[in-house]
Design an enzyme around this catalytic site. Structure first.
Site, PDB file in Angstrom:
ATOM      1  N   LYS A  23     -28.049 -53.002  -7.117  1.00  7.07           N
ATOM      2  CA  LYS A  23     -28.476 -54.073  -6.222  1.00  7.07           C
ATOM      3  C   LYS A  23     -27.742 -53.970  -4.893  1.00  7.07           C
ATOM      4  O   LYS A  23     -26.616 -53.460  -4.839  1.00  7.07           O
ATOM      5  CB  LYS A  23     -28.174 -55.436  -6.841  1.00  7.07           C
ATOM      6  CG  LYS A  23     -29.026 -55.766  -8.050  1.00  7.07           C
ATOM      7  CD  LYS A  23     -28.643 -57.135  -8.591  1.00  7.07           C
ATOM      8  CE  LYS A  23     -29.674 -57.644  -9.577  1.00  7.07           C
ATOM      9  NZ  LYS A  23     -29.608 -56.951 -10.868  1.00  7.07           N
ATOM     10  N   HIS A  49     -27.287 -60.435  -7.234  1.00  9.97           N
ATOM     11  CA  HIS A  49     -27.076 -60.290  -5.793  1.00  9.97           C
ATOM     12  C   HIS A  49     -25.990 -61.255  -5.316  1.00  9.97           C
ATOM     13  O   HIS A  49     -25.215 -60.925  -4.419  1.00  9.97           O
ATOM     14  CB  HIS A  49     -28.389 -60.532  -5.029  1.00  9.97           C
ATOM     15  CG  HIS A  49     -29.378 -59.433  -5.211  1.00  9.97           C
ATOM     16  ND1 HIS A  49     -30.330 -59.453  -6.207  1.00  9.97           N
ATOM     17  CD2 HIS A  49     -29.568 -58.280  -4.533  1.00  9.97           C
ATOM     18  CE1 HIS A  49     -31.060 -58.349  -6.131  1.00  9.97           C
ATOM     19  NE2 HIS A  49     -30.627 -57.617  -5.117  1.00  9.97           N
ATOM     20  N   GLY A  92     -32.835 -64.627  -5.854  1.00  7.37           N
ATOM     21  CA  GLY A  92     -32.128 -65.739  -5.224  1.00  7.37           C
ATOM     22  C   GLY A  92     -32.214 -65.786  -3.705  1.00  7.37           C
ATOM     23  O   GLY A  92     -32.312 -66.861  -3.114  1.00  7.37           O
TER      24      GLY A  92
END
EC number: 3.9.1.3
Length: 121
Positions: A23, A49, A92
């Site tokens: 990520k 994240h 998110g």
């Protein structure tokens, strides 16, 4: 503002793992009275994240800097082939501007083939 600008200039534009798929987040870093700059952070240890953002924010706070997440995605870094592919998004934070990320990576890895796509997770 001079102190902030100096602290900002010492923040690396890119910090990513040397190999693998992981990520990443695109983060806008600010210092008091200094212009902002965008940086890329990507690591395999991050389950989310938000983990990347949290660690980055902690490091920056020590130098009096703040940051906000502009979005995330994934990186596929194949060192042997000198290739990095930027793709996907963060649930998110939304999708980072992969074109911006790609430009940052090209500056850091000038001898690499760097591609991006909005497809994939």
């Amino acid at each position: 503002a001079m102190m902030a600008a100096e602290a900002l200039s010492r923040v690396p534009d890119v910090q990513i793992d040397g190999d693998g798929v992981f990520k990443y987040v695109l983060v806008r870093v600010r210092g008091a009275g200094a212009p902002a700059k965008d940086v890329v952070r990507g690591h395999g240890w991050a389950e989310y994240h938000a983990d990347l953002l949290e660690r980055t924010a902690e490091e920056l706070a020590r130098h009096g800097l703040t940051c906000e997440c502009l979005g995330g995605g994934r990186l596929s870094h194949r060192r042997e082939e000198r290739k990095i592919h930027v793709y996907g998004y963060s649930v998110g934070f939304g999708r980072a501007d992969h074109a911006v990320t790609t430009e940052k990576l090209k500056a850091e890895y000038p001898d690499y083939e760097i591609t991006w796509a909005n497809e994939g997770y």
